[in-house]
Design a protein around this motif. Structure first.
Motif, PDB file in Angstrom:
ATOM      1  N   THR A  53      -7.587   5.819  -3.929  1.00 30.90           N
ATOM      2  CA  THR A  53      -6.223   5.841  -4.449  1.00 30.90           C
ATOM      3  C   THR A  53      -5.360   6.925  -3.819  1.00 30.90           C
ATOM      4  O   THR A  53      -4.140   6.917  -3.990  1.00 30.90           O
ATOM      5  CB  THR A  53      -6.245   6.023  -5.976  1.00 30.90           C
ATOM      6  OG1 THR A  53      -7.187   7.063  -6.302  1.00 30.90           O
ATOM      7  CG2 THR A  53      -6.668   4.748  -6.676  1.00 30.90           C
ATOM      8  N   SER A  54      -5.954   7.855  -3.077  1.00 35.28           N
ATOM      9  CA  SER A  54      -5.152   8.866  -2.375  1.00 35.28           C
ATOM     10  C   SER A  54      -4.233   8.213  -1.342  1.00 35.28           C
ATOM     11  O   SER A  54      -3.228   8.812  -0.933  1.00 35.28           O
ATOM     12  CB  SER A  54      -6.061   9.889  -1.697  1.00 35.28           C
ATOM     13  OG  SER A  54      -6.965   9.257  -0.812  1.00 35.28           O
ATOM     14  N   ARG A  55      -4.540   7.003  -0.914  1.00 36.39           N
ATOM     15  CA  ARG A  55      -3.694   6.305   0.055  1.00 36.39           C
ATOM     16  C   ARG A  55      -2.374   5.837  -0.553  1.00 36.39           C
ATOM     17  O   ARG A  55      -1.475   5.405   0.174  1.00 36.39           O
ATOM     18  CB  ARG A  55      -4.449   5.105   0.612  1.00 36.39           C
ATOM     19  CG  ARG A  55      -5.622   5.480   1.504  1.00 36.39           C
ATOM     20  CD  ARG A  55      -6.366   4.267   1.993  1.00 36.39           C
ATOM     21  NE  ARG A  55      -7.435   4.625   2.921  1.00 36.39           N
ATOM     22  CZ  ARG A  55      -8.313   3.756   3.406  1.00 36.39           C
ATOM     23  NH1 ARG A  55      -8.255   2.478   3.039  1.00 36.39           N
ATOM     24  NH2 ARG A  55      -9.252   4.150   4.246  1.00 36.39           N
ATOM     25  N   LEU A  56      -2.253   5.884  -1.857  1.00 36.16           N
ATOM     26  CA  LEU A  56      -1.007   5.463  -2.486  1.00 36.16           C
ATOM     27  C   LEU A  56       0.125   6.456  -2.236  1.00 36.16           C
ATOM     28  O   LEU A  56       1.306   6.070  -2.220  1.00 36.16           O
ATOM     29  CB  LEU A  56      -1.213   5.287  -3.991  1.00 36.16           C
ATOM     30  CG  LEU A  56      -2.105   4.118  -4.412  1.00 36.16           C
ATOM     31  CD1 LEU A  56      -2.393   4.195  -5.901  1.00 36.16           C
ATOM     32  CD2 LEU A  56      -1.449   2.786  -4.059  1.00 36.16           C
ATOM     33  N   LEU A  57      -0.185   7.733  -2.064  1.00 32.65           N
ATOM     34  CA  LEU A  57       0.865   8.737  -1.883  1.00 32.65           C
ATOM     35  C   LEU A  57       1.686   8.504  -0.620  1.00 32.65           C
ATOM     36  O   LEU A  57       2.927   8.549  -0.674  1.00 32.65           O
ATOM     37  CB  LEU A  57       0.254  10.135  -1.902  1.00 32.65           C
ATOM     38  CG  LEU A  57      -0.336  10.575  -3.251  1.00 32.65           C
ATOM     39  CD1 LEU A  57      -0.942  11.962  -3.130  1.00 32.65           C
ATOM     40  CD2 LEU A  57       0.723  10.547  -4.344  1.00 32.65           C
ATOM     41  N   PRO A  58       1.085   8.266   0.540  1.00 28.38           N
ATOM     42  CA  PRO A  58       1.910   7.946   1.714  1.00 28.38           C
ATOM     43  C   PRO A  58       2.746   6.683   1.528  1.00 28.38           C
ATOM     44  O   PRO A  58       3.886   6.613   2.005  1.00 28.38           O
ATOM     45  CB  PRO A  58       0.886   7.774   2.840  1.00 28.38           C
ATOM     46  CG  PRO A  58      -0.313   8.531   2.392  1.00 28.38           C
ATOM     47  CD  PRO A  58      -0.342   8.387   0.900  1.00 28.38           C
ATOM     48  N   LEU A  59       2.206   5.687   0.820  1.00 28.87           N
ATOM     49  CA  LEU A  59       2.977   4.472   0.574  1.00 28.87           C
ATOM     50  C   LEU A  59       4.192   4.761  -0.300  1.00 28.87           C
ATOM     51  O   LEU A  59       5.285   4.221  -0.079  1.00 28.87           O
ATOM     52  CB  LEU A  59       2.089   3.420  -0.086  1.00 28.87           C
ATOM     53  CG  LEU A  59       0.940   2.856   0.750  1.00 28.87           C
ATOM     54  CD1 LEU A  59       0.096   1.900  -0.089  1.00 28.87           C
ATOM     55  CD2 LEU A  59       1.465   2.152   1.994  1.00 28.87           C
ATOM     56  N   ALA A  60       3.985   5.609  -1.298  1.00 24.95           N
ATOM     57  CA  ALA A  60       5.081   5.935  -2.205  1.00 24.95           C
ATOM     58  C   ALA A  60       6.171   6.743  -1.517  1.00 24.95           C
ATOM     59  O   ALA A  60       7.297   6.833  -2.028  1.00 24.95           O
ATOM     60  CB  ALA A  60       4.540   6.713  -3.409  1.00 24.95           C
ATOM     61  N   ALA A  61       5.877   7.327  -0.376  1.00 25.58           N
ATOM     62  CA  ALA A  61       6.866   8.121   0.349  1.00 25.58           C
ATOM     63  C   ALA A  61       7.694   7.289   1.321  1.00 25.58           C
ATOM     64  O   ALA A  61       8.597   7.829   1.981  1.00 25.58           O
ATOM     65  CB  ALA A  61       6.157   9.249   1.106  1.00 25.58           C
ATOM     66  N   VAL A  62       7.397   5.998   1.435  1.00 27.34           N
ATOM     67  CA  VAL A  62       8.115   5.150   2.393  1.00 27.34           C
ATOM     68  C   VAL A  62       9.580   4.994   1.996  1.00 27.34           C
ATOM     69  O   VAL A  62      10.491   5.144   2.806  1.00 27.34           O
ATOM     70  CB  VAL A  62       7.423   3.782   2.518  1.00 27.34           C
ATOM     71  CG1 VAL A  62       8.296   2.812   3.317  1.00 27.34           C
ATOM     72  CG2 VAL A  62       6.056   3.939   3.175  1.00 27.34           C
ATOM     73  N   CYS A  63       9.833   4.674   0.737  1.00 24.76           N
ATOM     74  CA  CYS A  63      11.201   4.486   0.262  1.00 24.76           C
ATOM     75  C   CYS A  63      11.233   4.607  -1.247  1.00 24.76           C
ATOM     76  O   CYS A  63      10.186   4.636  -1.916  1.00 24.76           O
ATOM     77  CB  CYS A  63      11.773   3.132   0.708  1.00 24.76           C
ATOM     78  SG  CYS A  63      10.912   1.705  -0.002  1.00 24.76           S
ATOM     79  N   LYS A  64      12.451   4.641  -1.777  1.00 21.57           N
ATOM     80  CA  LYS A  64      12.635   4.821  -3.214  1.00 21.57           C
ATOM     81  C   LYS A  64      12.041   3.656  -3.993  1.00 21.57           C
ATOM     82  O   LYS A  64      11.397   3.853  -5.036  1.00 21.57           O
ATOM     83  CB  LYS A  64      14.118   4.967  -3.530  1.00 21.57           C
ATOM     84  CG  LYS A  64      14.420   5.186  -5.009  1.00 21.57           C
ATOM     85  CD  LYS A  64      15.915   5.340  -5.234  1.00 21.57           C
ATOM     86  CE  LYS A  64      16.222   5.517  -6.721  1.00 21.57           C
ATOM     87  NZ  LYS A  64      17.693   5.665  -6.946  1.00 21.57           N
ATOM     88  N   ASP A  65      12.247   2.431  -3.512  1.00 23.45           N
ATOM     89  CA  ASP A  65      11.744   1.258  -4.237  1.00 23.45           C
ATOM     90  C   ASP A  65      10.210   1.264  -4.291  1.00 23.45           C
ATOM     91  O   ASP A  65       9.611   0.967  -5.325  1.00 23.45           O
ATOM     92  CB  ASP A  65      12.240  -0.018  -3.568  1.00 23.45           C
ATOM     93  CG  ASP A  65      13.736  -0.227  -3.768  1.00 23.45           C
ATOM     94  OD1 ASP A  65      14.287   0.378  -4.715  1.00 23.45           O
ATOM     95  OD2 ASP A  65      14.343  -0.981  -2.981  1.00 23.45           O
ATOM     96  N   TRP A  66       9.588   1.586  -3.160  1.00 24.48           N
ATOM     97  CA  TRP A  66       8.125   1.609  -3.158  1.00 24.48           C
ATOM     98  C   TRP A  66       7.601   2.716  -4.066  1.00 24.48           C
ATOM     99  O   TRP A  66       6.595   2.523  -4.752  1.00 24.48           O
ATOM    100  CB  TRP A  66       7.617   1.826  -1.734  1.00 24.48           C
ATOM    101  CG  TRP A  66       7.690   0.593  -0.888  1.00 24.48           C
ATOM    102  CD1 TRP A  66       8.522  -0.483  -1.062  1.00 24.48           C
ATOM    103  CD2 TRP A  66       6.894   0.297   0.262  1.00 24.48           C
ATOM    104  NE1 TRP A  66       8.305  -1.428  -0.094  1.00 24.48           N
ATOM    105  CE2 TRP A  66       7.306  -0.969   0.744  1.00 24.48           C
ATOM    106  CE3 TRP A  66       5.903   0.980   0.949  1.00 24.48           C
ATOM    107  CZ2 TRP A  66       6.743  -1.556   1.868  1.00 24.48           C
ATOM    108  CZ3 TRP A  66       5.333   0.402   2.070  1.00 24.48           C
ATOM    109  CH2 TRP A  66       5.749  -0.853   2.529  1.00 24.48           C
ATOM    110  N   ARG A  67       8.274   3.831  -4.044  1.00 27.72           N
ATOM    111  CA  ARG A  67       7.861   4.933  -4.915  1.00 27.72           C
ATOM    112  C   ARG A  67       7.971   4.511  -6.383  1.00 27.72           C
ATOM    113  O   ARG A  67       7.069   4.773  -7.186  1.00 27.72           O
ATOM    114  CB  ARG A  67       8.738   6.157  -4.659  1.00 27.72           C
ATOM    115  CG  ARG A  67       8.386   7.369  -5.535  1.00 27.72           C
ATOM    116  CD  ARG A  67       9.318   8.536  -5.230  1.00 27.72           C
ATOM    117  NE  ARG A  67       9.007   9.692  -6.036  1.00 27.72           N
ATOM    118  CZ  ARG A  67       8.114  10.610  -5.709  1.00 27.72           C
ATOM    119  NH1 ARG A  67       7.422  10.494  -4.593  1.00 27.72           N
ATOM    120  NH2 ARG A  67       7.895  11.650  -6.491  1.00 27.72           N
ATOM    121  N   ASN A  68       9.048   3.842  -6.711  1.00 30.04           N
ATOM    122  CA  ASN A  68       9.250   3.406  -8.089  1.00 30.04           C
ATOM    123  C   ASN A  68       8.173   2.416  -8.518  1.00 30.04           C
ATOM    124  O   ASN A  68       7.618   2.509  -9.618  1.00 30.04           O
ATOM    125  CB  ASN A  68      10.637   2.780  -8.237  1.00 30.04           C
ATOM    126  CG  ASN A  68      10.923   2.360  -9.666  1.00 30.04           C
ATOM    127  OD1 ASN A  68      10.943   3.187 -10.573  1.00 30.04           O
ATOM    128  ND2 ASN A  68      11.152   1.068  -9.867  1.00 30.04           N
TER     129      ASN A  68
END
Length: 587
Positions: A53-68
């Motif tokens: 699940t540590s791989r979710l942090l880079p994904l969440a940093a892509v854009c606001k929608d992905w982070r949300n």
């Protein structure tokens, strides 16, 4: 509207539905196995669902929608690391508890957690487990050497009360030799109400104190130890029997390294433990394994594998006692003697295998005993142990027997008790059938002429079918001799099957086949010759798929066939070595 006021069209990836994004994010966390759990442990006691699940942090940093989307989906954060300095030493691990987004993992999400002892007592972890311990279904705990010094109470994991826990793994670090540790029993949790389906203890000198109500659903149990440097750190047989008695639903168990010990309270130790649903049992390394096996009551469908150094007289009797309770009839037997000294530090290796019949041709229940001898030059000890085991059912009275290895001739002379009732005998890697190399197949008066008397030969086997593997034609004359001697004395072979490596030239191949047929057909009713006969009559086609299938074999359950290529994890890759097994071309 002017071109200056036109808004650019969003990229397709920016308009993906939230549900599809969540699915993609979950796939990213599951692409690889986290390095918190060794593959050989996961194969034996899994499957496990812990994710990276540590791989979710880079994904969440892509854009606001992905982070949300990522931060408002608690179920994505189900795998959590609760170890010190996680990101410094575990780059392929679940997300650390300190880096969880607010509101995650949620109140209703089932959790997979990687933790460690002794740092579970740190404040941050205590708070997390107090809030979410009841949601944990999968728990991997690494117990570092320093953690053993902190185990002064009755309960091992005092901060955790996982009432929904299904899969538990305790891993020793193995960093320091544990010569100062003695075996101990500990309560795992408080309260101790569990719904475990899988329990693994690897390199930890302890056993949990469990009751039947804790293990009613337990189907997999792994108890594996490297050598701790002191026998006192290994679990004694009586304690292991007591814990097995709490596991009535057990289907697979792999146990390594046991020791003998007198029970302090024999009234709590059952004399016989019944495991009515057990399908796979492996006991290895240590003479106490035979003692444990002798006190288990197993179903006819159970597959048992015992690996040990050559046993003493007492241990052999324990093994014989266990073997005689396995009553498969009619049975099929495979005996292998590898005298090359390639395995387990240059030791000679003997494998005695037996399986019972089933409707589909594969065996149902089965037993494999692997004996290793430290004295490479001595055959007598191995012969004595083999004869003691093979003289008892289900080995004695077998209907079909395979003999192979680098010492097939010596093996043939050693396994007399198992040949008496065999209707078919398969001889692999034997290229001479003289009275010296294949004496038990010859009528006594012929074998006696080569220096062996009737007492040494024993009763003459009476197989209807004899299958031999000829590497070349050098053994043809002696094969014809034994067939003729049996025919003359009224004990003929009815069907001869010859596996022969045919030349590539069709003319030479036809000539060789005709020469073999001419030399043998006068003494038998039927002769079958072919290069693939060893495949058609192979032992690996007799043993149950549970012992050979790719998704069934692993480091704790190696394939039950010889001459194969296996990956380091124990997985069966290919049967590329089957010709070497048949014809002996090991070089």
């Amino acid at each position: 509207m002017s071109a200056d006021n036109e808004q650019p069209e969003p990229a397709p990836i920016q308009i993906l539905p939230s549900e599809l994004l969540v699915h993609i994010f979950s796939l990213v966390t599951s692409l690889d196995k986290p390095n918190v759990l060794d593959a050989f442990v996961a194969d034996a006691s899994g499957p496990y669902t812990i994710k990276i699940t540590s791989r979710l942090l880079p994904l969440a940093a892509v854009c606001k929608d992905w982070r949300n989307v990522a931060f408002t989906t608690p179920a994505l954060w189900s795998s959590i690391s609760a170890v010190r300095d996680s990101y410094n030493k575990e780059g392929n691990a679940p997300i650390h508890v300190s880096r969880l987004p607010p509101g995650c993992p949620g109140e209703h999400t089932s959790l997979e957690v990687y933790a460690e002892v002794p740092t579970l007592d740190d404040t941050v972890y205590k708070e997390f487990f107090r809030a979410h311990g009841h949601q944990i279904e999968e728990l991997v705990v690494r117990v570092y050497d320093a953690g053993y010094h902190t185990m002064t109470g009755d309960t091992l994991l005092t901060t955790v009360s996982p009432r929904r826990l299904k899969r538990l793994v305790l891993l020793g670090s193995g960093i320091l030799p544990m010569t100062n540790y003695t075996f101990a029993e500990r309560r795992l949790f408080d309260p101790a109400a569990l719904q475990l389906t899988s329990l693994t203890l690897h390199n930890v000198p302890l056993l949990p104190t469990l009751h039947v109500e804790h293990c009613a659903f337990l189907t997999r149990f792994v108890l594996a130890h490297g050598y701790f440097g002191s026998p006192e750190a290994l679990p004694p047989v009586d304690k292991v029997l007591r814990i097995l008695a709490c596991m009535p639903a057990l289907r697979e168990t792999y146990i390594e390294e046991l020791r003998f010990a007198d029970s302090s309270d024999p009234s709590f130790i059952p004399s016989v433990v019944s495991l009515p649903k057990l399908r796979k049992l492996r006991l290895s390394s240590g003479p106490a394994a035979a003692s444990l096996l002798s006190r288990l009551q197993l179903p006819p469908s159970c597959l048992v594998r015992l690996e040990t150094d050559l046993l003493g007289v007492g241990e052999i009797q324990s093994l014989v006692s266990a073997v005689t309770r396995m009553t498969w009839a009619p049975a099929k037997v495979h005996c292998v003697w590898d005298g090359r000294g390639w395995g387990r530090g240059g030791l000679q290796h003997v494998s005695l295998q037996v399986v019972g019949p089933s409707s589909d041709g594969h065996g149902e229940g089965g037993l494999r005993v692997d004996l290793y001898c430290r004295s490479v030059g001595r055959d007598e000890d191995l012969v004595q142990a083999m004869r003691a085991i093979l003289s008892k059912t289900p080995f004695a009275g077998a209907e079909e027997v395979w003999l192979s290895g680098t010492k097939t001739g010596v093996l043939l002379d050693a396994v007399g008790p198992v040949l008496g009732e065999a209707r078919a005998i398969h001889l692999l890697n034997l290229n001479s059938f003289s009275t010296r190399m294949a004496g038990p197949l010859w009528p006594p008066r012929h074998a006696g002429g080569d220096g062996l008397d009737d007492a040494e030969i024993g009763g003459l086997p009476r197989p209807r079918t004899l299958h031999v593997c000829l590497r070349d034609k050098h053994g043809l004359s002696s094969l014809a001799g034994v067939l003729q001697a049996r025919a003359v004395t009224g004990q003929p072979i009815v069907h001869l099957v010859v596996s022969y490596r045919l030349p590539k030239d069709e003319g030479l191949a036809a000539s060789d086949v005709q020469e073999i047929r001419t030399a043998t057909e006068a003494h038998v009713q039927e002769v079958t010759i072919g290069e693939d006969m060893y495949d058609r009559h192979a032992w690996w086609k007799v043993v149950p798929p549970d012992c050979t299938a790719l998704d069934e074999t692993h480091a704790f359950w190696p394939a039950w066939v010889e001459g194969i290529v296996q990956s380091p994890s124990g997985k069966l890759d290919t049967l590329s070595g089957r010709q070497e097994v048949a014809f002996g071309t090991f070089n």
